[in-house]
Design an enzyme around this catalytic site. Structure first.
Site, mmCIF file in Angstrom:
data_model
loop_
_atom_site.group_PDB
_atom_site.id
_atom_site.type_symbol
_atom_site.label_atom_id
_atom_site.label_comp_id
_atom_site.label_asym_id
_atom_site.label_seq_id
_atom_site.Cartn_x
_atom_site.Cartn_y
_atom_site.Cartn_z
ATOM 1 N N ALA A 15 0.743 -1.230 0.083
ATOM 2 C CA ALA A 15 0.144 -0.009 -0.001
ATOM 3 C C ALA A 15 0.562 1.249 -0.086
ATOM 4 O O ALA A 15 0.258 2.135 -0.339
ATOM 5 C CB ALA A 15 -1.039 0.103 1.105
ATOM 6 N N GLY A 16 2.065 1.334 0.506
ATOM 7 C CA GLY A 16 2.854 2.527 0.623
ATOM 8 C C GLY A 16 3.103 2.998 -0.646
ATOM 9 O O GLY A 16 3.357 2.422 -1.542
ATOM 10 N N PRO A 17 2.950 4.363 -0.913
ATOM 11 C CA PRO A 17 2.876 5.434 0.325
ATOM 12 C C PRO A 17 1.126 5.784 0.374
ATOM 13 O O PRO A 17 0.972 6.522 1.349
ATOM 14 C CB PRO A 17 3.520 6.667 0.057
ATOM 15 C CG PRO A 17 3.570 6.549 -1.707
ATOM 16 C CD PRO A 17 3.420 5.091 -2.029
ATOM 17 N N GLY A 18 0.303 5.195 -0.305
ATOM 18 C CA GLY A 18 -0.990 5.257 0.123
ATOM 19 C C GLY A 18 -2.097 5.843 -0.829
ATOM 20 O O GLY A 18 -3.346 5.930 -0.566
ATOM 21 N N LYS A 78 -3.253 4.915 -4.009
ATOM 22 C CA LYS A 78 -4.220 3.930 -4.427
ATOM 23 C C LYS A 78 -5.072 3.218 -3.359
ATOM 24 O O LYS A 78 -6.246 3.309 -3.429
ATOM 25 C CB LYS A 78 -3.692 2.595 -5.143
ATOM 26 C CG LYS A 78 -2.876 3.099 -6.355
ATOM 27 C CD LYS A 78 -2.290 1.943 -6.960
ATOM 28 C CE LYS A 78 -1.527 2.047 -8.315
ATOM 29 N NZ LYS A 78 -0.176 3.054 -8.043
ATOM 30 N N GLU A 115 1.500 -2.651 4.517
ATOM 31 C CA GLU A 115 2.802 -2.089 4.119
ATOM 32 C C GLU A 115 3.758 -2.913 4.926
ATOM 33 O O GLU A 115 3.629 -2.636 5.952
ATOM 34 C CB GLU A 115 2.715 -0.613 4.158
ATOM 35 C CG GLU A 115 4.058 0.075 3.984
ATOM 36 C CD GLU A 115 4.733 -0.321 2.687
ATOM 37 O OE1 GLU A 115 6.159 -0.532 2.698
ATOM 38 O OE2 GLU A 115 4.085 -0.458 1.663
ATOM 39 N N ASP A 125 4.078 -8.030 6.016
ATOM 40 C CA ASP A 125 4.868 -8.642 4.881
ATOM 41 C C ASP A 125 3.806 -9.410 3.987
ATOM 42 O O ASP A 125 3.703 -10.453 4.606
ATOM 43 C CB ASP A 125 6.012 -9.217 5.399
ATOM 44 C CG ASP A 125 6.861 -9.757 4.149
ATOM 45 O OD1 ASP A 125 6.438 -9.777 2.951
ATOM 46 O OD2 ASP A 125 8.057 -10.368 4.485
ATOM 47 N N CYS A 132 4.561 0.146 -11.907
ATOM 48 C CA CYS A 132 4.741 1.533 -12.646
ATOM 49 C C CYS A 132 6.171 1.153 -13.473
ATOM 50 O O CYS A 132 7.394 1.896 -13.421
ATOM 51 C CB CYS A 132 5.144 2.406 -11.302
ATOM 52 S SG CYS A 132 5.448 4.161 -12.295
#
Length: 485
Positions: free
Chosen positions: A298-301, A303, A322, A349, A419
């Protein structure tokens, strides 16, 4: 070819300076402090693997630079990083020994001076003298004289003339030519051409368009967090509705932090393709329950913020996991006060999940990657990543996808996202995982992105791939996979 940017400090040719002087008269050379900030960031990026997008704002604040000075420092920093490969080829022709033998603390100064001379309209004498002033203070008089001599050689020709000298012949070595002219490592040019399916015999025209797009200054896209802000709110603050995402708006100019909704954390900066791949996950029809969603990386958040709002509207709950505690804190801030407080954040994890298998209806696995899809925003990544980087990431990416599929219930759906368009990180991960499992089937991702044309990619067009030169977004990759019952 000359780098054409929208920055007011850049131009394809030298011209009169800006400011209050008479037309045709050069503006005074900006202060040494501006160059010193750019130099300090460039050196930290080179020597400490710092990230310019994190370090530069802190440096500007610490040195008290704002307005035009901050804009110039930003242009000098990012422009130098983007065109570093081109400048290095030119500098190598201007020093009397190998460029690799130049002192590490001097090289960023030479690149900074080359950028001013070759890709801005700063007058040549001002570019050289101001950079040499920084050199005197930062590396001493002796090495400042060396920098002065080299930069005077650089300033003897313009960028087009230099690239005509230092770039390989386009017909004999098209990849090498594009690597120098558009400032990318050779392996990155080859990887992007392969991802595009560009034909070497055809001159790599689309690859060149992509490389050129990487050297343009990207615009700012905002996310109106569902249930907390609307696109209309952002438009009222001066933004424009986005082309694809119903939750996005483009900020033409200015600091996003000055937008009211961003200050209030009801909106955030987020690339439009990042929004679209998350939206695609929410659009796949699932039979039965649709109450439990998972963002596995999830980081940095960004989405998670979008998913949390949409989950809350559907009476669903989002678990955002995360592995790094500091990044988990960013996720918590991003999803704070989401619709019905739909999100819960855990430090976990996802390759060794604490949750049971088959627990979630929708799973997002936005896995760590080389970041070759965001080279407009993080230009230093092109100089840090290697083919070995992708090879080292592959086991982690594979494990995260496998555990994401385990986490999805029969009939649920998984979105695998990177990405990066680099094939070993996209189809090169998805296809072996699916081939080894009998409980998963690939869905046609483009069917869930009706707003976007020309995103279908890969085997039978089953994947979705965004591109900077086609869509004006980061190069996000998406695979949608249904867990079989």
């Amino acid at each position: 070819m000359t780098d054409r940017s929208r920055s007011p400090y850049r131009s394809g040719r030298r011209g009169p300076g800006k400011g209050g002087g008479q037309p045709g008269r050069p503006a005074p050379a900006p202060g040494t402090a501006v160059r010193r900030v750019a130099y300090d960031v460039l050196r930290a990026v080179q020597e400490r693997d710092a990230y310019a997008n994190l370090l530069l704002p802190a440096k500007l604040k610490d040195r008290g630079l704002d307005g035009r000075d901050a804009a110039l420092a930003t242009e000098l920093t990012y422009g130098t990083l983007r065109r570093q490969g081109t400048y290095d080829a030119i500098l190598d022709a201007c020093v009397d020994r190998s460029l690799s033998s130049v002192d590490a603390e001097v090289l960023p100064l030479l690149r900074l001076g080359a950028h001013q001379l070759l890709s801005t309209k700063i007058p040549p004498h001002a570019a050289v003298s101001a950079t040499v002033n920084v050199a005197r203070r930062a590396v001493g008089q002796h090495r400042a004289r060396f920098a002065n001599a080299v930069l005077r050689k650089v300033g003897a020709r313009d960028l087009d003339a230099w690239t005509g000298i230092v770039a390989p012949d386009r017909d004999a070595d098209p990849v090498g030519h594009l690597a120098v002219v558009h400032s990318h490592p050779r392996w990155v040019v080859e990887a992007l051409a392969a991802a595009l399916g560009d034909d070497l015999s055809g001159g790599l025209a689309e690859t060149e368009a992509l490389l050129a797009a990487h050297n343009e200054r990207p615009g700012v896209t905002l996310l109106a967090k569902p249930g907390r802000a609307s696109v209309a709110d952002l438009v009222e603050g001066g933004a424009q509705p986005a082309r694809y995402s119903p939750h996005a708006a483009y900020l033409a100019e200015g600091d996003p932090a000055l937008v009211r909704e961003v200050r209030q954390r009801r909106a955030a900066v987020q690339d439009e393709a990042s929004q679209m791949v998350a939206l695609a996950l929410t659009r796949v029809r699932v039979k039965g329950a649709d109450a439990r969603w998972l963002d596995a990386c999830a980081g940095p958040g960004g989405k998670s913020a979008l998913l949390a709002g949409l989950a809350g509207r559907r009476d669903a709950r989002l678990l955002s996991a995360e592995v790094q505690p500091a990044r988990a804190g960013l996720v918590a801030s991003a999803v704070e006060r989401s619709v019905r407080d739909a999100a819960r954040v855990v430090v976990a994890d996802s390759t060794r999940p604490a949750w049971r298998e088959s627990a979630f209806d929708r799973v997002l696995a936005d896995v760590p990657c080389t970041g070759l899809g965001a080279l407009r925003r993080r230009p230093e990544s092109r100089w840090r990543r290697t083919p070995q980087t992708a090879a080292e990431l592959a086991p982690l990416q594979t494990a995260l996808l496998e555990r994401a599929l385990d986490a999805a219930r029969p009939g649920g759906v998984v979105a695998y996202v990177t990405c990066s368009p680099h094939l070993p990180e996209t189809s090169g991960i998805v296809e072996p995982v699916l081939a080894a499992r009998s409980d998963a089937e690939l869905l046609r991702a483009a069917d869930h992105l009706p707003e976007t044309a020309d995103v279908a990619a890969g085997r039978d067009g089953m994947y979705a791939q965004f591109w900077p030169h086609r869509h004006g977004t980061d190069a996000m990759f998406l695979a949608l996979i249904r867990k079989r019952g």
